[in-house]
Write a protein that holds these residues in place. Structure first.
Motif: not given
Length: 102
Positions: A1-14
């Motif tokens: 379901m969330f394959d299109w999202m790019v969850w990088t470390l900076p995005t997660a921290v934000f």
């Protein structure tokens, strides 16, 4: 379901920081109810208003940086695009300024 999202470390921290701020602001509001205050913003705001305005500004800073990072590399002669940590730090500093002085 969330394959299109790019969850990088900076995005997660934000997003973790945003969640922690919302929890912190809820606790502050329960312990110390807010009042209207006039800072450098052109309107009288409460603590929650300043958080909302600050989060919008932080999001626009991050989006603008992502959109312009390729041009930054070209303009400044960098071998690769600048790190998104730069926009994260700048956006959090601007958010803190708006919360404190806005």
């Amino acid at each position: 379901m969330f394959d299109w999202m790019v969850w990088t470390l900076p995005t997660a921290v934000f997003f973790i920081c945003i969640g922690l701020m919302l929890v912190g602001m809820t606790v502050l509001e329960l312990k110390y109810p807010t009042t209207l205050r006039k800072g450098f913003l052109p309107i009288a705001t409460t603590r929650g208003d300043r958080l909302f305005i600050g989060l919008l500004v932080a999001a626009y800073i991050n989006l603008g940086f992502l959109g312009l990072s390729e041009m930054f590399a070209e303009w400044f002669g960098l071998s690769q695009e600048p790190s998104v940590w730069i926009s994260f730090v700048v956006s959090m500093l601007v958010l803190a300024l708006i919360l404190r002085k806005g």
